[in-house]
Design a protein around this motif. Structure first.
Motif, mmCIF file in Angstrom:
data_model
loop_
_atom_site.group_PDB
_atom_site.id
_atom_site.type_symbol
_atom_site.label_atom_id
_atom_site.label_comp_id
_atom_site.label_asym_id
_atom_site.label_seq_id
_atom_site.Cartn_x
_atom_site.Cartn_y
_atom_site.Cartn_z
ATOM 1 N N LEU A 175 53.831 66.101 37.291
ATOM 2 C CA LEU A 175 53.293 65.278 36.208
ATOM 3 C C LEU A 175 54.393 64.550 35.451
ATOM 4 O O LEU A 175 54.202 63.407 34.995
ATOM 5 N N THR A 176 55.538 65.189 35.326
ATOM 6 C CA THR A 176 56.672 64.500 34.697
ATOM 7 C C THR A 176 57.122 63.312 35.547
ATOM 8 O O THR A 176 57.460 62.234 35.012
ATOM 9 N N SER A 177 57.113 63.478 36.858
ATOM 10 C CA SER A 177 57.474 62.355 37.751
ATOM 11 C C SER A 177 56.460 61.230 37.641
ATOM 12 O O SER A 177 56.831 60.036 37.657
ATOM 13 N N LEU A 178 55.184 61.567 37.537
ATOM 14 C CA LEU A 178 54.164 60.527 37.393
ATOM 15 C C LEU A 178 54.313 59.773 36.080
ATOM 16 O O LEU A 178 54.107 58.546 36.025
ATOM 17 N N GLU A 179 54.646 60.490 35.012
ATOM 18 C CA GLU A 179 54.846 59.795 33.733
ATOM 19 C C GLU A 179 56.009 58.810 33.813
ATOM 20 O O GLU A 179 55.951 57.713 33.234
ATOM 21 N N GLU A 180 57.040 59.171 34.523
ATOM 22 C CA GLU A 180 58.185 58.253 34.673
ATOM 23 C C GLU A 180 57.789 57.035 35.508
ATOM 24 O O GLU A 180 58.241 55.909 35.238
ATOM 25 N N LEU A 181 56.938 57.261 36.540
ATOM 26 C CA LEU A 181 56.517 56.136 37.377
ATOM 27 C C LEU A 181 55.559 55.201 36.645
ATOM 28 O O LEU A 181 55.591 53.979 36.846
ATOM 29 N N ARG A 392 42.496 56.554 43.064
ATOM 30 C CA ARG A 392 41.776 55.343 43.461
ATOM 31 C C ARG A 392 42.459 54.078 42.977
ATOM 32 O O ARG A 392 42.494 53.061 43.684
ATOM 33 N N ASN A 393 43.012 54.113 41.778
ATOM 34 C CA ASN A 393 43.479 52.881 41.146
ATOM 35 C C ASN A 393 44.999 52.725 41.139
ATOM 36 O O ASN A 393 45.506 51.591 41.202
ATOM 37 N N ALA A 394 45.720 53.815 41.044
ATOM 38 C CA ALA A 394 47.168 53.689 40.824
ATOM 39 C C ALA A 394 47.970 53.618 42.121
ATOM 40 O O ALA A 394 49.075 53.073 42.130
ATOM 41 N N LEU A 395 47.446 54.162 43.213
ATOM 42 C CA LEU A 395 48.247 54.209 44.443
ATOM 43 C C LEU A 395 48.485 52.811 45.014
ATOM 44 O O LEU A 395 49.505 52.570 45.683
ATOM 45 N N THR A 396 47.557 51.868 44.774
ATOM 46 C CA THR A 396 47.764 50.511 45.289
ATOM 47 C C THR A 396 48.920 49.812 44.581
ATOM 48 O O THR A 396 49.635 49.008 45.175
ATOM 49 N N GLN A 397 49.118 50.137 43.301
ATOM 50 C CA GLN A 397 50.191 49.520 42.535
ATOM 51 C C GLN A 397 51.483 50.348 42.581
ATOM 52 O O GLN A 397 52.583 49.788 42.507
ATOM 53 N N PHE A 398 51.325 51.660 42.668
ATOM 54 C CA PHE A 398 52.512 52.551 42.686
ATOM 55 C C PHE A 398 52.420 53.466 43.903
ATOM 56 O O PHE A 398 51.970 54.615 43.816
ATOM 57 N N PRO A 399 52.811 53.003 45.058
ATOM 58 C CA PRO A 399 52.725 53.843 46.268
ATOM 59 C C PRO A 399 53.645 55.065 46.225
ATOM 60 O O PRO A 399 53.390 56.080 46.891
ATOM 61 N N LYS A 400 54.708 55.002 45.406
ATOM 62 C CA LYS A 400 55.599 56.157 45.314
ATOM 63 C C LYS A 400 54.953 57.335 44.588
ATOM 64 O O LYS A 400 55.459 58.460 44.663
ATOM 65 N N ALA A 401 53.858 57.100 43.900
ATOM 66 C CA ALA A 401 53.196 58.180 43.151
ATOM 67 C C ALA A 401 52.320 59.061 44.045
ATOM 68 O O ALA A 401 51.773 60.062 43.575
ATOM 69 N N GLU A 402 52.179 58.669 45.311
ATOM 70 C CA GLU A 402 51.276 59.439 46.182
ATOM 71 C C GLU A 402 51.776 60.868 46.379
ATOM 72 O O GLU A 402 50.993 61.828 46.332
ATOM 73 N N LYS A 403 53.069 61.074 46.565
ATOM 74 C CA LYS A 403 53.601 62.417 46.790
ATOM 75 C C LYS A 403 53.361 63.324 45.585
ATOM 76 O O LYS A 403 52.924 64.476 45.720
ATOM 77 N N SER A 404 53.638 62.802 44.400
ATOM 78 C CA SER A 404 53.438 63.610 43.187
ATOM 79 C C SER A 404 51.965 63.921 42.969
ATOM 80 O O SER A 404 51.603 65.039 42.555
ATOM 81 N N LEU A 405 51.083 62.961 43.251
ATOM 82 C CA LEU A 405 49.647 63.215 43.102
ATOM 83 C C LEU A 405 49.174 64.283 44.082
ATOM 84 O O LEU A 405 48.346 65.139 43.736
ATOM 85 N N ARG A 406 49.671 64.248 45.299
ATOM 86 C CA ARG A 406 49.281 65.265 46.285
ATOM 87 C C ARG A 406 49.737 66.659 45.833
ATOM 88 O O ARG A 406 49.018 67.644 45.991
ATOM 89 N N GLU A 407 50.929 66.742 45.257
ATOM 90 C CA GLU A 407 51.410 68.036 44.781
ATOM 91 C C GLU A 407 50.549 68.570 43.634
ATOM 92 O O GLU A 407 50.209 69.762 43.596
ATOM 93 N N VAL A 408 50.188 67.679 42.718
ATOM 94 C CA VAL A 408 49.347 68.117 41.591
ATOM 95 C C VAL A 408 47.986 68.563 42.097
ATOM 96 O O VAL A 408 47.432 69.579 41.642
ATOM 97 N N GLN A 409 47.391 67.828 43.027
ATOM 98 C CA GLN A 409 46.081 68.205 43.572
ATOM 99 C C GLN A 409 46.146 69.533 44.329
ATOM 100 O O GLN A 409 45.232 70.358 44.241
ATOM 101 N N GLN A 410 47.221 69.752 45.065
ATOM 102 C CA GLN A 410 47.368 71.008 45.791
ATOM 103 C C GLN A 410 47.465 72.181 44.812
ATOM 104 O O GLN A 410 46.835 73.231 45.010
#
Length: 527
Positions: A175-181, A392-410
């Motif tokens: 979540l800290t990485s997502l806030e920075e992104l 749904r909305n942020a991955l198209t604009q910030f593709p680097k956030a996909e890894k952090s989102l997957r970790e949070v969901q896991q």
């Protein structure tokens, strides 16, 4: 007794009610209440008074045995001189190997009294073995239920700490990485901060759940979990749960069910072994007494008399301990909730409402954790909603956030799985079943076993009292070694008994007895 109506599937047995109704007197002979308060000196005095009844019975037994010994030692001296003439007449009429008349009747009476006492002792030994087995079964059921309850509490602690660790891990890293992104996008940044706020809220809610835990703060800091990974719990059998839990915070602590189970198992092993040794001692004494009576071995009976004295003291002493234990156990089993709530609240600080919920498990009572669990469930659902929106909305604009989102969901999926297990374990049915099973093992089988052991101690004490009264008369009636030698010498030196011809010596070779021919005998002598 009114408190027990709220506990399902358990009612005090008839023996519990009868022993609980016994009057209680302290050392000043004043009536006291029968409420189970083992730490109170007044309550301990009532148990001492009840135990002293066996000491009084021991004194009476000693007086009875002493009176019989005085009777044998003093009164039978005159009987020897008065009955010497009768014994001479009896010896002339007897065959030389037995007894007859008054002496024979006395020997028979004393011997049969000893045999009857030994038989009663053997019956008592059988009752003792059965009672010892019943008491052991009750203690096994009690310790097994306590270990199962301890495993449930340890699982609850582990689930709470695992959930809190996972949420703290998601807050500290992905979540800290997502806030920075998402610094340049305010809507995505607000959603990420909402996830952080909700995660912290769930951590605070779960941390407020207290169910006899030792400490959840140890090892839950950010430094200790920075590299942790969340692994769903694997159920462990209750029988091995206390030995396989890896963390020190989940080991049995003082006044926990695991600590109580371990202490009870150790004490029960010693108790069971002590009773087995006592029963074997009584059995050996009884068997060798019968052997000594059959062989008329005076030295063996003297040795068994010494052991019978030891068994008599042990029997009355064990009866005193069993009486105090039975009465104290009946006081506990008549109203166990009061003592369990007071002692647990005092020793662990657990809320009385929480204890009452798990001990009674009434449908009319709501779980004290229901509100906390509901709020936590809503917070986790809101976190899922925000993460889905970001995916749904942020991955198209910030593709680097996909890894952090997957970790949070896991982490969130694992946390929800642990949360559902936690909700099931916090239900009162599991712990209440363990509580009822422990009460049944202690107050049904354990109480019955102690009553049988008390009956064994009483019967064996009576039997050994009768044995000690009859054995001196039995060994006094045995023939001495000098008498046996005189009988054997008289038989060997008597020419009319030892050298007489028997009818078989006069039997012919044809197998029939023939009469000697006078003429033939004259011819033999004339030669």
């Amino acid at each position: 007794m009114a408190a027990m109506t709220t506990v399902p599937s358990y009612t005090p047995s008839l023996w519990v009610r009868m022993c609980h109704a016994l009057p209680r007197l302290d050392l000043t002979m004043q009536m006291k209440d029968n409420i189970f308060v083992p730490d109170s000196w007044e309550y301990q005095q009532t148990l001492l008074v009840l135990s002293s009844l066996s000491a009084i019975a021991l004194v009476i037994s000693l007086l009875v045995v002493l009176s019989f010994l005085i009777h044998y030692c003093c009164c039978h001296r005159g009987d020897r001189s008065e009955g010497s003439e009768e014994e001479e007449e009896d010896e002339d009429a007897s065959t030389g190997h037995g007894y007859s008349g008054k002496k024979g009747r006395g020997i028979c009476c004393v011997t049969w009294v000893a045999v009857a006492a030994v038989t009663l002792c053997c019956v008592a030994i059988g009752i003792g073995f059965y009672g010892n087995s019943e008491a052991n079964d009750g203690m096994y059921q009690l310790t097994s239920s306590l270990l199962t309850a301890n495993y449930t509490l340890a699982s609850i602690d582990l689930l709470i700490s695992d959930t809190i660790s996972g949420l703290q891990l998601s807050v500290s890293s992905p979540l800290t990485s997502l806030e920075e992104l998402f610094t340049g996008s305010k809507p995505f940044l607000v959603s990420t901060r909402n996830c952080r706020r909700l995660s912290e809220n769930v951590i605070n809610l779960l941390s407020s759940i207290s169910l006899a835990r030792s400490s959840l703060d140890t090892g839950l800091g950010n430094d200790s979990i920075s590299g942790a990974s969340i692994i769903p719990l694997t159920p462990v059998p209750p029988s091995v749960a206390p030995t396989v839990v890896p963390t020190s915070s989940l080991m049995p602590s003082p006044f926990s069910p695991g600590w109580a189970a371990n202490a009870l198992m150790v004490n029960e092993d010693y108790r069971w072994l002590s009773y087995v040794l006592l029963l074997l001692l009584d059995l050996i004494v009884c068997l060798f007494i019968l052997l000594g009576l059959a062989k008329q071995a005076r030295w063996l009976l003297i040795l068994m008399t010494v052991l019978a004295w030891l068994a008599l003291f042990l029997s009355w002493g064990s009866l005193g301990l069993e009486t105090a234990t039975v009465v104290a156990l009946s006081d506990f089993c008549s109203d166990p909730n009061t003592f369990v709530v007071n002692s647990t609240h005092f020793n662990t600080g657990t809320s009385s409402d929480v204890l009452d919920y798990y001990l009674t498990c009434s449908r009319r009572m709501n779980s004290p954790f229901q509100q906390l669990l509901t709020q936590s469930q809503r917070a986790l659902s809101n976190i899922h909603t925000h993460l889905s929106s970001l995916e749904r909305n942020a991955l198209t604009q910030f593709p680097k956030a996909e890894k952090s989102l997957r970790e949070v969901q896991q982490i969130l999926n694992s946390t929800e799985g642990n949360f559902h297990q936690l909700v099931a374990l916090l239900n009162c049915r599991g712990l209440n079943k363990d509580y009822i099973d422990s009460l049944k093992g202690l107050c049904y089988d354990g109480m019955e076993g102690l009553l049988y052991l008390s009956l064994y101690s009483f019967l064996s004490a009576l039997a050994f009292t009768a044995i000690l009264c009859s054995l001196p008369g039995a060994w006094r009636s045995f023939p001495s070694e000098s008498e046996e030698y005189e009988d054997s010498d008289s038989e060997s030196e008597d020419p009319f008994t030892s050298h007489q011809y028997s009818p078989s010596m006069l039997t012919g070779y044809g197998g029939s007895q023939s009469h000697p021919n006078p003429a033939h005998s004259r011819n033999l002598y004339s030669r």
